[in-house]
Design a protein around this motif. Sequence first.
Motif, PDB file in Angstrom:
ATOM      1  N   LEU A  56       0.829  -1.209   0.000  1.00 17.03           N
ATOM      2  CA  LEU A  56       0.000   0.000   0.000  1.00 17.03           C
ATOM      3  C   LEU A  56       0.864   1.260   0.000  1.00 17.03           C
ATOM      4  CD1 LEU A  56      -2.855  -0.945   2.497  1.00 17.03           C
ATOM      5  CD2 LEU A  56      -3.183  -0.174   0.139  1.00 17.03           C
ATOM      6  N   VAL A  57       1.886   1.260   0.853  1.00 18.38           N
ATOM      7  CA  VAL A  57       2.773   2.428   0.942  1.00 18.38           C
ATOM      8  C   VAL A  57       3.564   2.601  -0.352  1.00 18.38           C
ATOM      9  CG1 VAL A  57       4.684   3.485   2.196  1.00 18.38           C
ATOM     10  CG2 VAL A  57       2.950   2.189   3.440  1.00 18.38           C
ATOM     11  N   VAL A  91     -14.353  -7.263  -5.724  1.00 17.44           N
ATOM     12  CA  VAL A  91     -15.076  -8.470  -5.300  1.00 17.44           C
ATOM     13  C   VAL A  91     -14.084  -9.603  -5.034  1.00 17.44           C
ATOM     14  CG1 VAL A  91     -16.752 -10.222  -6.009  1.00 17.44           C
ATOM     15  CG2 VAL A  91     -17.150  -7.818  -6.567  1.00 17.44           C
ATOM     16  N   GLY A  92     -13.142  -9.782  -5.956  1.00 23.53           N
ATOM     17  CA  GLY A  92     -12.158 -10.848  -5.801  1.00 23.53           C
ATOM     18  C   GLY A  92     -11.303 -10.673  -4.560  1.00 23.53           C
ATOM     19  N   ALA A  93     -10.880  -9.451  -4.285  1.00 19.27           N
ATOM     20  CA  ALA A  93     -10.039  -9.182  -3.119  1.00 19.27           C
ATOM     21  C   ALA A  93     -10.798  -9.427  -1.814  1.00 19.27           C
ATOM     22  CB  ALA A  93      -9.518  -7.747  -3.164  1.00 19.27           C
ATOM     23  N   TRP A  94     -12.041  -8.976  -1.746  1.00 25.10           N
ATOM     24  CA  TRP A  94     -12.853  -9.156  -0.541  1.00 25.10           C
ATOM     25  C   TRP A  94     -13.097 -10.636  -0.262  1.00 25.10           C
ATOM     26  CZ3 TRP A  94     -14.394  -6.050   3.314  1.00 25.10           C
ATOM     27  CH2 TRP A  94     -15.422  -6.494   4.151  1.00 25.10           C
ATOM     28  N   ALA A 161      -5.003 -10.216  -3.027  1.00 20.69           N
ATOM     29  CA  ALA A 161      -5.368 -10.410  -1.626  1.00 20.69           C
ATOM     30  C   ALA A 161      -4.598 -11.558  -0.992  1.00 20.69           C
ATOM     31  CB  ALA A 161      -6.875 -10.662  -1.513  1.00 20.69           C
ATOM     32  N   LEU A 162      -4.431 -12.665  -1.718  1.00 23.23           N
ATOM     33  CA  LEU A 162      -3.774 -13.835  -1.150  1.00 23.23           C
ATOM     34  C   LEU A 162      -2.272 -13.667  -1.016  1.00 23.23           C
ATOM     35  CD1 LEU A 162      -5.673 -16.831  -2.805  1.00 23.23           C
ATOM     36  CD2 LEU A 162      -5.804 -16.057  -0.435  1.00 23.23           C
ATOM     37  N   LEU A 163      -1.673 -12.843  -1.872  1.00 23.51           N
ATOM     38  CA  LEU A 163      -0.221 -12.657  -1.826  1.00 23.51           C
ATOM     39  C   LEU A 163       0.184 -11.343  -1.170  1.00 23.51           C
ATOM     40  CD1 LEU A 163       0.870 -13.932  -5.371  1.00 23.51           C
ATOM     41  CD2 LEU A 163       0.716 -15.204  -3.231  1.00 23.51           C
ATOM     42  N   GLY A 164      -0.764 -10.442  -0.969  1.00 25.06           N
ATOM     43  CA  GLY A 164      -0.428  -9.135  -0.410  1.00 25.06           C
ATOM     44  C   GLY A 164       0.314  -8.255  -1.395  1.00 25.06           C
ATOM     45  N   VAL A 165       0.022  -8.419  -2.689  1.00 26.57           N
ATOM     46  CA  VAL A 165       0.739  -7.684  -3.730  1.00 26.57           C
ATOM     47  C   VAL A 165      -0.185  -6.672  -4.398  1.00 26.57           C
ATOM     48  CG1 VAL A 165       2.244  -9.654  -4.161  1.00 26.57           C
ATOM     49  CG2 VAL A 165       0.181  -9.373  -5.556  1.00 26.57           C
ATOM     50  N   ALA A 166       0.423  -5.787  -5.192  1.00 25.46           N
ATOM     51  CA  ALA A 166      -0.362  -4.800  -5.936  1.00 25.46           C
ATOM     52  C   ALA A 166      -0.999  -5.409  -7.182  1.00 25.46           C
ATOM     53  CB  ALA A 166       0.523  -3.619  -6.326  1.00 25.46           C
ATOM     54  N   THR A 197      -8.097  -1.860  -4.659  1.00 29.09           N
ATOM     55  CA  THR A 197      -8.179  -3.309  -4.497  1.00 29.09           C
ATOM     56  C   THR A 197      -7.452  -3.758  -3.237  1.00 29.09           C
ATOM     57  OG1 THR A 197      -8.261  -3.612  -6.908  1.00 29.09           O
ATOM     58  CG2 THR A 197      -7.669  -5.531  -5.595  1.00 29.09           C
ATOM     59  N   MET A 198      -6.260  -3.212  -3.014  1.00 34.11           N
ATOM     60  CA  MET A 198      -5.506  -3.574  -1.818  1.00 34.11           C
ATOM     61  C   MET A 198      -6.173  -3.061  -0.549  1.00 34.11           C
ATOM     62  SD  MET A 198      -1.482  -3.380  -2.764  1.00 34.11           S
ATOM     63  CE  MET A 198      -1.519  -1.655  -3.210  1.00 34.11           C
ATOM     64  N   LEU A 199      -6.773  -1.885  -0.621  1.00 29.85           N
ATOM     65  CA  LEU A 199      -7.460  -1.335   0.556  1.00 29.85           C
ATOM     66  C   LEU A 199      -8.625  -2.225   0.981  1.00 29.85           C
ATOM     67  CD1 LEU A 199      -7.478   2.488  -0.300  1.00 29.85           C
ATOM     68  CD2 LEU A 199      -6.333   1.406   1.642  1.00 29.85           C
ATOM     69  N   VAL A 200      -9.348  -2.775   0.006  1.00 30.97           N
ATOM     70  CA  VAL A 200     -10.464  -3.670   0.317  1.00 30.97           C
ATOM     71  C   VAL A 200      -9.951  -4.941   0.991  1.00 30.97           C
ATOM     72  CG1 VAL A 200     -12.166  -5.215  -0.751  1.00 30.97           C
ATOM     73  CG2 VAL A 200     -12.072  -2.825  -1.424  1.00 30.97           C
TER      74      VAL A 200
END
Length: 267
Positions: A56-57, A91-94, A161-166, A197-200
């Motif tokens: 995120l940063v 939707v995918g990230a959530w 979401a699963l990898l914590g990537v952008a 997407t990452m924020l969600v």
Amino acid sequence: MSRCSRTSLGLIAGLLIGALGGLIGLGGAEFRLPVLVGMFRLPTLEAVILNKAMSLVVVAAALVFRAKAISLDQQLAHIDVSLNLLAGSLVGAWWAAGHAIKMSRLWLDRCIMVLLAGLAIVMLSEAWFDLHNGSAPIFPDSTTQFLAGVLAGVGIGIVAALLGVAGGELLIPTIVLLYGLDVKLAGSLSLTVSLPTMLVGFARYTRSDAFLVLHHEQTLFLSMVAGSILGAAIGGLLLGLLPTNLLLTLLGLILLISALKTFQHRH
């Protein structure tokens, strides 16, 4: 490992990963995750959450850095592309973040190994088949293009979401091939999709006890973020020094090997 050693290693690791990512226009989060798990011995879910916070940063900083290269007006002219992909990626990230919290660590490791190996194959494909040079959209029909964008967004949101990537490794070729846009513009648009997407996904992870890793690993977080941003700036300055296809091939092989070694036998 002492706190001082972890801080120093975090800074060096962030610097190297950021520089390599900057050389090919990526944030390097794909490479941070195996380092967090393998070198710093963080549990998988905690490593994903810490990686997500770092991403995120780094993405927010990248948006500022790229503002001069690609103006806001240019991005707003293609806001429909960002919204199309966001319709699926949010939707995918959530969904993925919610399932990651409940998933057994063994299955989470397996999923992450497969996804990282998949990203490595995508990286190698980009190097060998030059996927960044699309000239016309794959689907000329707007309805088909929209549906393809939503489906692609769902998949990208799950990976992010699963990898914590952008997700830039997937977003950039998707935007180039699906919408026929220039790769530089695609790079900036990918950031506008990545951030929400990452924020969600990040908001979803706040429901997990593993979210406390941000408190326990503050020093490691700050050192790796500082190293990543500095490294990305250095990588950007050295852009073009080495052939991009060669770098993609080497980094793709490194990612594939590190994913298999880190997650294949982890319990």
